[in-house]
Design a protein around this motif. Sequence first.
Motif, short mmCIF file in Angstrom:
data_model
loop_
_atom_site.label_atom_id
_atom_site.label_comp_id
_atom_site.label_asym_id
_atom_site.label_seq_id
_atom_site.Cartn_x
_atom_site.Cartn_y
_atom_site.Cartn_z
N SER A 1 -3.29 6.25 -9.18
CA SER A 1 -1.84 6.42 -9.18
C SER A 1 -1.16 5.13 -9.63
O SER A 1 -1.53 4.04 -9.17
CB SER A 1 -1.39 6.79 -7.77
OG SER A 1 0.00 6.91 -7.71
N HIS B 1 1.94 3.85 -9.19
CA HIS B 1 2.91 3.06 -8.41
C HIS B 1 2.28 2.12 -7.39
O HIS B 1 2.97 1.35 -6.74
CB HIS B 1 3.97 3.97 -7.76
CG HIS B 1 3.51 4.78 -6.58
ND1 HIS B 1 3.87 4.46 -5.29
CD2 HIS B 1 2.75 5.90 -6.49
CE1 HIS B 1 3.36 5.37 -4.46
NE2 HIS B 1 2.67 6.25 -5.16
N LYS B 2 0.94 2.18 -7.27
CA LYS B 2 0.27 1.23 -6.37
C LYS B 2 -0.08 -0.05 -7.11
O LYS B 2 -0.52 -1.01 -6.51
CB LYS B 2 -0.99 1.85 -5.78
CG LYS B 2 -0.80 3.21 -5.15
CD LYS B 2 -0.01 3.17 -3.85
CE LYS B 2 0.03 4.55 -3.21
NZ LYS B 2 0.84 4.61 -2.01
N SER C 1 0.84 -1.20 0.00
CA SER C 1 0.00 0.00 0.00
C SER C 1 0.87 1.25 0.00
O SER C 1 0.42 2.33 -0.39
CB SER C 1 -0.90 0.03 1.23
OG SER C 1 -1.97 -0.83 1.04
N VAL D 1 -6.97 5.78 -5.21
CA VAL D 1 -5.56 5.36 -5.31
C VAL D 1 -5.34 3.94 -4.78
O VAL D 1 -4.62 3.15 -5.40
CB VAL D 1 -4.64 6.39 -4.60
CG1 VAL D 1 -3.22 5.86 -4.48
CG2 VAL D 1 -4.63 7.71 -5.37
N GLN D 2 -5.95 3.60 -3.67
CA GLN D 2 -5.73 2.26 -3.11
C GLN D 2 -6.64 1.21 -3.75
O GLN D 2 -6.31 0.02 -3.77
CB GLN D 2 -5.95 2.25 -1.59
CG GLN D 2 -4.91 3.04 -0.82
CD GLN D 2 -3.54 2.39 -0.82
OE1 GLN D 2 -3.39 1.18 -1.01
NE2 GLN D 2 -2.50 3.18 -0.62
N ASP E 1 -11.12 9.33 -4.02
CA ASP E 1 -9.69 9.02 -4.09
C ASP E 1 -9.61 7.50 -4.25
O ASP E 1 -9.80 6.75 -3.30
CB ASP E 1 -9.03 9.50 -2.80
CG ASP E 1 -7.55 9.12 -2.72
OD1 ASP E 1 -7.13 8.20 -3.46
OD2 ASP E 1 -6.83 9.71 -1.92
N ASP F 1 -5.73 14.37 -6.58
CA ASP F 1 -6.62 14.77 -5.47
C ASP F 1 -6.71 16.29 -5.37
O ASP F 1 -7.79 16.86 -5.24
CB ASP F 1 -6.10 14.21 -4.14
CG ASP F 1 -6.44 12.74 -3.95
OD1 ASP F 1 -7.35 12.24 -4.62
OD2 ASP F 1 -5.78 12.09 -3.10
N ASN G 1 -6.16 3.78 2.93
CA ASN G 1 -4.79 3.27 2.77
C ASN G 1 -4.25 2.60 4.03
O ASN G 1 -3.33 1.81 3.95
CB ASN G 1 -3.86 4.39 2.33
CG ASN G 1 -4.07 5.68 3.10
OD1 ASN G 1 -5.18 6.22 3.11
ND2 ASN G 1 -3.05 6.15 3.75
N GLY H 1 0.80 12.09 -10.37
CA GLY H 1 0.57 11.18 -9.25
C GLY H 1 -0.79 11.35 -8.62
O GLY H 1 -1.60 12.20 -9.06
N GLY H 2 -1.05 10.56 -7.60
CA GLY H 2 -2.34 10.59 -6.91
C GLY H 2 -2.55 11.88 -6.13
O GLY H 2 -3.65 12.42 -6.09
N THR H 3 -1.48 12.39 -5.54
CA THR H 3 -1.59 13.62 -4.75
C THR H 3 -2.04 14.78 -5.64
O THR H 3 -2.93 15.54 -5.28
CB THR H 3 -0.22 13.95 -4.11
OG1 THR H 3 0.14 12.86 -3.26
CG2 THR H 3 -0.27 15.22 -3.31
N1 PLP Z 1 -4.40 8.78 -1.80
C1 PLP Z 1 -4.22 7.61 -1.16
C2 PLP Z 1 -5.38 6.91 -0.56
C3 PLP Z 1 -2.94 7.05 -1.08
O1 PLP Z 1 -2.76 5.91 -0.44
C4 PLP Z 1 -1.86 7.75 -1.69
C5 PLP Z 1 -0.47 7.22 -1.59
O2 PLP Z 1 -0.10 6.63 -0.60
C6 PLP Z 1 -2.11 8.95 -2.35
C7 PLP Z 1 -3.40 9.44 -2.38
C8 PLP Z 1 -1.02 9.73 -3.01
O3 PLP Z 1 -0.63 9.14 -4.22
P1 PLP Z 1 0.82 9.46 -4.85
O4 PLP Z 1 1.81 8.74 -4.01
O5 PLP Z 1 0.74 8.92 -6.24
O6 PLP Z 1 0.98 10.93 -4.82
#
Ligand code: PLP
Length: 395
Positions: free
Chosen positions: A200, A202-203, A10, A179-180, A177, A76, A152, A71-73
Amino acid sequence: MKENVYLDYSGTSPMKKEILDEMLPYFTLDYGNPSSIHAFGRTSKKAVDTARDRLAKTLNAGANEIFFTGGGTEADNWAIKGVAYALQNKGKHIITSKIEHHAVLHACEYLEKQGFQVTYLDVDQYGLINLEQLKQSITSDTILITIMYANNEIGTVQSIKEIGQIAKERGVLFHTDGVQAYGNIPIDVQDLGIDLMSISAHKLYGPKGVGALYIRKGTKIDPLIHGGAQEKKRRAGTENVPGIVGFGKAALLAYEGLEEHQLTMIRLRDKMINGIMETIPYVRLNGHPSQRLPGNVNVSIEFIEGESLLLSLDLVGIAASSGSACTSGSLDPSHVLMNIGLTHELAHGSLRLSLGDFNTEEEIDYVLEKLPPIVTRLRAMSPLYEKIKGGIENV
Ligand code: PLP
């Protein structure tokens, strides 16, 4: 000693060789800028389009609804700030939950400083929001609901379809979100009523620093990054072509093998959870017992300090994580664990083991062999545990 048992998927995942192989030519041979009109540029543009198509197919979305990000950040931040700025004349109220990733929470806090109002919904002991509370929180000023698909830390999967329905009935946009969740569970944005979703690479065994935002066609959203005309003028900056190619391949592989991945993860996860609960007294499972990510194990082990546990596990080659102070770089215990009602002590004694495609049955056995004696040794240093040792049972 068995080494390198990686149980922090994760956090991030190793890249699969097939994914890296597909990316490599775009660093050295096909290095054109997708905005260039010459053959090099066209080759890169085609590769980006293929990746976009692949992602869209996995979500039942249109290719014109997928926008690549860093990326995920970023996804969001873009979803939340972009919608807030685009709709601020309609309303200034956003609804989220108290257990979101910091990418969401801090974006919301930032908007509060800009004059927006944010409602942070409580969660129950399993980490689920209350749908009635969600309905009651919506006002004529509400412009966005942002609730994570899966957490996460504790792996709890929210009732996304119901949230999507509530948002639609009340005419409010719904961002999640994902991402997970993405790559671990099937996601159909039409069926679930999702308007925006962050993901994202890389997950799911892809490269770091590449993500995407799904934006339903017709959704009003301002750009977060201004500059060139890339991504249909919505996200400026020369595309990370190798990264995007890797994301496309990762999405393809994840969704081709999704059913098998899920079954294997659930089998290994449940073996780990049952093994821990059976062999170690005073352990609490965090997160929902069934509505949880296939590869997530999160337990609180009483009378133990999370950091000492992580260090001891690391010494025997097991890479895990915890929601306690040092690992998260802050002095406070995890906001997620505190919001599901854990005491400081239980939150500090948490252990997250997140599983992935390269884990084996033998690795789970190895953890189940190593963990109980480590816990016994650490507890022997706890005066409180020595006192309590009489009637032992799991909580
Ligand atoms: N949102 C969740 C739920 C995450 O677990 C993560 C990364 O750990 C992110 C957003 C951020 O993603 P990134 O690492 O691609 O910026």
